[in-house]
Enzyme design. Sequence first.
Site, PDB file in Angstrom:
ATOM      1  NE  ARG A 151     -28.210  -2.434  82.697  1.00  0.00           N
ATOM      2  CZ  ARG A 151     -29.431  -2.951  82.832  1.00  0.00           C
ATOM      3  NH1 ARG A 151     -30.150  -2.663  83.867  1.00  0.00           N
ATOM      4  NH2 ARG A 151     -29.911  -3.788  81.928  1.00  0.00           N
ATOM      5  CB  THR A 152     -24.302   0.848  77.454  1.00  0.00           C
ATOM      6  OG1 THR A 152     -23.958  -0.332  78.184  1.00  0.00           O
ATOM      7  CG2 THR A 152     -23.058   1.443  76.830  1.00  0.00           C
ATOM      8  CG  HIS A 194     -19.351  -3.379  77.078  1.00  0.00           C
ATOM      9  ND1 HIS A 194     -19.293  -2.005  77.026  1.00  0.00           N
ATOM     10  CD2 HIS A 194     -20.612  -3.699  77.477  1.00  0.00           C
ATOM     11  CE1 HIS A 194     -20.481  -1.521  77.380  1.00  0.00           C
ATOM     12  NE2 HIS A 194     -21.295  -2.525  77.647  1.00  0.00           N
ATOM     13  NE  ARG A 207     -24.190  -2.157  73.543  1.00  0.00           N
ATOM     14  CZ  ARG A 207     -24.652  -2.447  74.757  1.00  0.00           C
ATOM     15  NH1 ARG A 207     -25.891  -2.873  74.928  1.00  0.00           N
ATOM     16  NH2 ARG A 207     -23.876  -2.300  75.814  1.00  0.00           N
ATOM     17  CE  LYS A 250     -34.447   4.903  53.404  1.00  0.00           C
ATOM     18  NZ  LYS A 250     -34.385   6.335  53.095  1.00  0.00           N
TER      19      LYS A 250
HETATM   20  C1  NCD Z   1     -23.848  -6.082  78.761  1.00  0.00           C
HETATM   21  C2  NCD Z   1     -23.591  -6.047  77.267  1.00  0.00           C
HETATM   22  O1  NCD Z   1     -24.322  -5.418  76.515  1.00  0.00           O
HETATM   23  O2  NCD Z   1     -22.601  -6.672  76.889  1.00  0.00           O
HETATM   24  N1  NCD Z   1     -24.771  -5.134  79.173  1.00  0.00           N
HETATM   25  C3  NCD Z   1     -24.305  -3.888  79.546  1.00  0.00           C
HETATM   26  O3  NCD Z   1     -23.796  -3.145  78.747  1.00  0.00           O
HETATM   27  N2  NCD Z   1     -24.393  -3.552  80.841  1.00  0.00           N
HETATM   28  C4  NCD Z   1     -24.085  -7.411  79.321  1.00  0.00           C
HETATM   29  C5  NCD Z   1     -25.179  -8.281  78.764  1.00  0.00           C
HETATM   30  O4  NCD Z   1     -25.884  -7.909  77.837  1.00  0.00           O
HETATM   31  O5  NCD Z   1     -25.341  -9.384  79.299  1.00  0.00           O
END
Ligand code: NCD
Length: 304
Positions: free
Chosen positions: A54-55, A133, A105, A84
């Site tokens: 999703r992100t 997040h 991320r 590497k």
């Molecule tokens: C979350 C994350 O990556 O922290 N997912 C997201 O971005 N919607 C939650 C999760 O992984 O449980």
Amino acid sequence: MTRLFNLIAIQDLAREDIDRILDRAQEMEEISKKRSNQLGSRIMACLFFEPSTRTRLSFESAMLRLGGKVLGFADVGVSSAGGKGETLADTIRTVERYADIIVIRHPLDGSARLAAEFSNKPIINAGSGSEEHPTQALLDLYSIRKMKGTIDGMHISLCGDLKYGRTVHSLAMALSKYDVRIRFAAPSQLEMKPAIVNEIIRAGIDVEEVDNMADAVKATDVVYMTRIQKERFPDVNEYNAVKGQFRIRLEEVSLMKPDGIILHPLPRVDELDPAVDATPQARYFDQVEAGVVTRMAILDLILG
Ligand code: NCD
């Protein structure tokens, strides 16, 4: 009002900054359907050192709806950082030459802040370890405001893995800027970090802590459920000891306020029974949609 450049942590934002992002997200509802070319010449790089559905896709969808272009990697194994041993600093110093904004991320706490130190281009934190997040918290606030009409006055339960879950850390800090009541609900091994609880209490928020699902869901307006973050446990036995303990089934839904809503950042594993999806309280797939307009707003406020 401060100009938005990086978006690293919720605590860098004042309430007025958050409200401005949410207001812009609301304006994006129309633009998101019609599409626009307002970021037509801009390039966004997505550097995902950890899995995401999703992100990353909602950031890409947001940029494409605003007419911009996207590049990046979604699997660290195909990058020089994975194959590497390139440092994060060098990866950032390189990618900032290719793009106008970088969405990152990474599994380490502090990674997004570090990236910002090495970049002349804006950095957006799309998840740093178990720490933060922030864009998820903003879309969660947007969802609450849209679905309940207000954030002020709400009573909110944050449930599940409050220790390792970065979404609940950012969301708790964001909610503490509003006039809300917060209930933390977690198994004793996965309670919210004391530093965050103390900061929220200092902000004047009424906080309650419970350790079971029945008490978690009663009498609140929003039940925010999370996945136990298996990948963050230092020891798999610790995970096995807590897995399956915290679940929302039809039984728990029947204890909720009739107009209460269930949110979840997703993905879910077994903590949210699919039977719940058909209830009026289940709003987590509508919440997914809020991810696009909220990220459109963030990109527009930084680059526009
Ligand atoms: C979350 C994350 O990556 O922290 N997912 C997201 O971005 N919607 C939650 C999760 O992984 O449980």
